[in-house]
Design a protein around this motif. Structure first.
Motif, PDB file in Angstrom:
ATOM      1  N   LEU A   1       9.916   1.655  -1.242  1.00 58.29           N
ATOM      2  CA  LEU A   1       9.543   1.370  -2.623  1.00 58.29           C
ATOM      3  C   LEU A   1      10.718   1.569  -3.567  1.00 58.29           C
ATOM      4  CD1 LEU A   1       6.061   3.146  -2.957  1.00 58.29           C
ATOM      5  CD2 LEU A   1       6.568   0.820  -2.201  1.00 58.29           C
ATOM      6  N   SER A   2      10.729   0.783  -4.634  1.00 58.48           N
ATOM      7  CA  SER A   2      11.709   1.006  -5.686  1.00 58.48           C
ATOM      8  C   SER A   2      11.276   2.237  -6.485  1.00 58.48           C
ATOM      9  CB  SER A   2      11.783  -0.210  -6.613  1.00 58.48           C
ATOM     10  OG  SER A   2      10.581  -0.345  -7.352  1.00 58.48           O
ATOM     11  N   THR A   3      12.161   2.762  -7.286  1.00 59.10           N
ATOM     12  CA  THR A   3      11.824   3.917  -8.115  1.00 59.10           C
ATOM     13  C   THR A   3      10.656   3.599  -9.032  1.00 59.10           C
ATOM     14  OG1 THR A   3      14.113   4.708  -8.078  1.00 59.10           O
ATOM     15  CG2 THR A   3      12.701   5.530  -9.841  1.00 59.10           C
ATOM     16  N   GLU A   4      10.663   2.392  -9.603  1.00 59.20           N
ATOM     17  CA  GLU A   4       9.588   1.988 -10.509  1.00 59.20           C
ATOM     18  C   GLU A   4       8.255   1.892  -9.775  1.00 59.20           C
ATOM     19  OE1 GLU A   4       8.569  -1.514 -13.802  1.00 59.20           O
ATOM     20  OE2 GLU A   4      10.211  -1.803 -12.372  1.00 59.20           O
ATOM     21  N   GLU A   5       8.267   1.363  -8.562  1.00 47.76           N
ATOM     22  CA  GLU A   5       7.046   1.233  -7.773  1.00 47.76           C
ATOM     23  C   GLU A   5       6.483   2.607  -7.402  1.00 47.76           C
ATOM     24  OE1 GLU A   5       8.112  -3.069  -5.671  1.00 47.76           O
ATOM     25  OE2 GLU A   5       8.625  -1.176  -4.676  1.00 47.76           O
ATOM     26  N   ARG A   6       7.389   3.503  -7.024  1.00 41.10           N
ATOM     27  CA  ARG A   6       6.965   4.859  -6.657  1.00 41.10           C
ATOM     28  C   ARG A   6       6.330   5.567  -7.859  1.00 41.10           C
ATOM     29  NH1 ARG A   6       8.247   7.834  -2.279  1.00 41.10           N
ATOM     30  NH2 ARG A   6       9.648   6.160  -1.616  1.00 41.10           N
ATOM     31  N   LYS A   7       6.968   5.459  -9.011  1.00 41.07           N
ATOM     32  CA  LYS A   7       6.440   6.092 -10.226  1.00 41.07           C
ATOM     33  C   LYS A   7       5.096   5.481 -10.615  1.00 41.07           C
ATOM     34  CE  LYS A   7      10.799   7.598 -12.332  1.00 41.07           C
ATOM     35  NZ  LYS A   7      11.739   7.419 -13.471  1.00 41.07           N
ATOM     36  N   SER A   8       4.966   4.169 -10.459  1.00 44.25           N
ATOM     37  CA  SER A   8       3.713   3.490 -10.798  1.00 44.25           C
ATOM     38  C   SER A   8       2.577   3.964  -9.900  1.00 44.25           C
ATOM     39  CB  SER A   8       3.871   1.973 -10.678  1.00 44.25           C
ATOM     40  OG  SER A   8       4.737   1.471 -11.661  1.00 44.25           O
ATOM     41  N   ALA A   9       2.859   4.121  -8.607  1.00 42.11           N
ATOM     42  CA  ALA A   9       1.838   4.575  -7.660  1.00 42.11           C
ATOM     43  C   ALA A   9       1.365   5.984  -8.008  1.00 42.11           C
ATOM     44  CB  ALA A   9       2.387   4.536  -6.236  1.00 42.11           C
ATOM     45  N   ILE A  10       2.298   6.857  -8.316  1.00 41.89           N
ATOM     46  CA  ILE A  10       1.961   8.245  -8.650  1.00 41.89           C
ATOM     47  C   ILE A  10       1.177   8.309  -9.957  1.00 41.89           C
ATOM     48  CG2 ILE A  10       2.941  10.484  -9.302  1.00 41.89           C
ATOM     49  CD1 ILE A  10       5.279   9.814  -7.350  1.00 41.89           C
TER      50      ILE A  10
ATOM     51  N   GLY B   1       0.428  13.953  -5.482  1.00 36.17           N
ATOM     52  CA  GLY B   1       1.429  13.484  -6.432  1.00 36.17           C
ATOM     53  C   GLY B   1       2.725  13.020  -5.808  1.00 36.17           C
ATOM     54  N   ARG B   2       2.718  12.766  -4.481  1.00 32.41           N
ATOM     55  CA  ARG B   2       3.906  12.247  -3.798  1.00 32.41           C
ATOM     56  C   ARG B   2       3.519  11.062  -2.924  1.00 32.41           C
ATOM     57  NH1 ARG B   2       6.433  14.699  -0.002  1.00 32.41           N
ATOM     58  NH2 ARG B   2       4.651  15.949   0.679  1.00 32.41           N
ATOM     59  N   VAL B   3       4.383  10.052  -2.882  1.00 31.60           N
ATOM     60  CA  VAL B   3       4.176   8.931  -1.959  1.00 31.60           C
ATOM     61  C   VAL B   3       4.724   9.352  -0.606  1.00 31.60           C
ATOM     62  CG1 VAL B   3       4.737   6.542  -1.409  1.00 31.60           C
ATOM     63  CG2 VAL B   3       4.326   7.199  -3.782  1.00 31.60           C
ATOM     64  N   ILE B   4       3.849   9.453   0.392  1.00 28.34           N
ATOM     65  CA  ILE B   4       4.298   9.927   1.703  1.00 28.34           C
ATOM     66  C   ILE B   4       4.476   8.794   2.716  1.00 28.34           C
ATOM     67  CG2 ILE B   4       3.260  12.198   1.370  1.00 28.34           C
ATOM     68  CD1 ILE B   4       1.001  11.222   3.261  1.00 28.34           C
ATOM     69  N   ALA B   5       3.961   7.614   2.396  1.00 27.79           N
ATOM     70  CA  ALA B   5       4.131   6.455   3.273  1.00 27.79           C
ATOM     71  C   ALA B   5       3.861   5.194   2.469  1.00 27.79           C
ATOM     72  CB  ALA B   5       3.187   6.524   4.472  1.00 27.79           C
ATOM     73  N   SER B   6       4.540   4.112   2.840  1.00 27.62           N
ATOM     74  CA  SER B   6       4.324   2.839   2.140  1.00 27.62           C
ATOM     75  C   SER B   6       4.553   1.684   3.099  1.00 27.62           C
ATOM     76  CB  SER B   6       5.256   2.712   0.930  1.00 27.62           C
ATOM     77  OG  SER B   6       6.608   2.876   1.302  1.00 27.62           O
TER      78      SER B   6
ATOM     79  N   MET C   1      -6.450   8.010 -12.068  1.00 30.93           N
ATOM     80  CA  MET C   1      -7.769   7.953 -11.450  1.00 30.93           C
ATOM     81  C   MET C   1      -8.282   9.333 -11.050  1.00 30.93           C
ATOM     82  SD  MET C   1      -8.365   4.796 -11.691  1.00 30.93           S
ATOM     83  CE  MET C   1      -9.893   4.821 -10.795  1.00 30.93           C
ATOM     84  N   GLY C   2      -7.443  10.355 -11.208  1.00 26.32           N
ATOM     85  CA  GLY C   2      -7.850  11.712 -10.845  1.00 26.32           C
ATOM     86  C   GLY C   2      -7.949  11.918  -9.350  1.00 26.32           C
ATOM     87  N   LEU C   3      -7.128  11.181  -8.582  1.00 33.70           N
ATOM     88  CA  LEU C   3      -7.180  11.256  -7.131  1.00 33.70           C
ATOM     89  C   LEU C   3      -5.942  11.950  -6.557  1.00 33.70           C
ATOM     90  CD1 LEU C   3      -8.559   7.681  -6.394  1.00 33.70           C
ATOM     91  CD2 LEU C   3      -9.732   9.841  -5.911  1.00 33.70           C
ATOM     92  N   ASN C   4      -6.171  13.012  -5.794  1.00 32.26           N
ATOM     93  CA  ASN C   4      -5.077  13.733  -5.155  1.00 32.26           C
ATOM     94  C   ASN C   4      -4.641  13.079  -3.856  1.00 32.26           C
ATOM     95  OD1 ASN C   4      -5.109  16.002  -7.067  1.00 32.26           O
ATOM     96  ND2 ASN C   4      -7.081  16.499  -6.148  1.00 32.26           N
ATOM     97  N   ILE C   5      -5.582  12.400  -3.217  1.00 30.70           N
ATOM     98  CA  ILE C   5      -5.315  11.685  -1.969  1.00 30.70           C
ATOM     99  C   ILE C   5      -5.853  10.271  -2.128  1.00 30.70           C
ATOM    100  CG2 ILE C   5      -5.803  11.558   0.510  1.00 30.70           C
ATOM    101  CD1 ILE C   5      -6.264  14.631   0.404  1.00 30.70           C
TER     102      ILE C   5
ATOM    103  N   ARG D   1       0.859  -1.182   0.000  1.00 25.13           N
ATOM    104  CA  ARG D   1       0.000   0.000   0.000  1.00 25.13           C
ATOM    105  C   ARG D   1       0.905   1.245   0.000  1.00 25.13           C
ATOM    106  NH1 ARG D   1      -4.923   1.998   2.016  1.00 25.13           N
ATOM    107  NH2 ARG D   1      -5.822   0.456   0.577  1.00 25.13           N
ATOM    108  N   ALA D   2       0.727   2.058  -1.017  1.00 22.43           N
ATOM    109  CA  ALA D   2       1.429   3.340  -1.101  1.00 22.43           C
ATOM    110  C   ALA D   2       0.400   4.438  -0.895  1.00 22.43           C
ATOM    111  CB  ALA D   2       2.119   3.494  -2.453  1.00 22.43           C
ATOM    112  N   PHE D   3       0.650   5.323   0.061  1.00 16.12           N
ATOM    113  CA  PHE D   3      -0.280   6.408   0.339  1.00 16.12           C
ATOM    114  C   PHE D   3       0.216   7.645  -0.412  1.00 16.12           C
ATOM    115  CE2 PHE D   3      -3.704   7.247   3.501  1.00 16.12           C
ATOM    116  CZ  PHE D   3      -3.994   8.552   3.120  1.00 16.12           C
TER     117      PHE D   3
END
Length: 303
Positions: A228-237, A198-203, A243-247, A192-194
């Protein structure tokens, strides 16, 4: 600022944390049970009422809409939007994220990795459907299930066919049913990446405590912090943006093909704070604060 939190009530942990952080910032907060709200629809007068009184004067509304209340909850959020009240999570994004089929279609178009998925209303072509997603075992899920409910692991073709038939017969509201490839190397675990602004603040990594293939905290899973790996972080963002979701909470699996996005949750729980030590609620309030002020300033300039 005057902030409304649309929630099932003050006992909810995530709601409590939002209230705490908002008050620390000096904001006035009101918890509103959205299921008890009602909307009056009239030309140029979008009104939301609650406990017999009209709700007005809010600078921002933070939706915390439960899965089973998606339609009604998003309609109330839409009514606030019609009033011009800022919300970090739009009504259309809430509805979009709760439809697993629509979500998969949007994620597929965005280019992020997703499990192979098939939608069908018949069982006569089960052999071809299973072949398309790599055979059994196969995940069968209702498109509107939440917290791991409405999800079944079928280990054989016979079990898959029986499960599909049972779902079709009991599926009175016509919810779409999906077949999805089973990722053996990640069974019982997911990430779970929160994401906020546009930033992952917790995972965290979620792990089932028994033989359950589902790792949801609501199904008894346990979380541990993870980098998270760089690829995982980019995928989450990218998934959040699609989905048009800010949070949101972005759920993914590690596979031999790289990260695969499973779901994007528009009302993610804050249990991730307990497992990671990150102050997620503070990040959410700060994001709402900054964007509501920017929006209100722009409105005044344009008036």
């Amino acid at each position: 600022m005057k902030i409304a939190i649309l929630s099932n009530g003050p006992a909810n942990y995530s709601t409590q944390r939002l209230v705490e952080e908002a008050k620390l910032k000096g904001h006035t907060v009101r918890i509103i049970k959205y299921k008890d709200c009602y909307a009056s629809i009239e030309s140029n007068q979008p009104v939301v009422s609650y406990n017999g009184k009209t709700l007005s004067g809010f600078d921002a509304v933070i939706p915390r809409i439960a899965g089973h209340m998606t339609r009604y909850g998003s309609a109330i959020v839409r009514q606030f939007e019609m009033q011009g009240v800022y919300t970090p999570t739009s009504s259309i994004a809430i509805a979009r994220s709760r439809d697993k089929l629509r979500s998969m279609q949007l994620l597929s178009r965005s280019g992020v990795g997703i499990p192979k998925t098939v939608l069908s209303r018949n069982t006569t072509d089960i052999d071809d459907m299973l072949e398309q997603i790599g055979g059994t075992p196969v995940i069968i899920k209702l498109a509107r299930g939440t917290h791991g409910n409405g999800v079944v692991l079928a280990e054989t073709k016979k079990a898959a066919k029986s499960t599909l038939q049972a779902f079709y017969l009991s599926n009175e509201d016509g919810t779409n049913i999906l077949l999805q490839e089973f990722i053996a190397e990640s069974a019982g675990t997911d990430i779970r990446a929160f994401v906020v602004g546009g930033r992952v603040i917790a995972s965290m990594k979620r792990q089932s405590l028994d033989d359950d293939f589902r790792s949801n905290i609501h199904q008894g899973g346990e979380g541990v912090p993870i980098k998270l790996s760089t690829e995982e972080r980019k995928s989450a963002i990218r998934a959040a943006k699609a989905m048009g979701l800010n949070i949101c909470g972005v759920d993914m699996m590690r596979s031999n093909k790289g990260p695969l996005i499973l779901e994007v949750n528009s009302s993610p729980g804050f249990a991730i704070e307990k497992y990671t030590g990150r102050n997620v609620a503070k990040a959410v309030i700060e994001y709402v604060e900054q964007n509501a002020k920017r929006r209100n300033k722009k409105d005044k300039v344009g008036a």
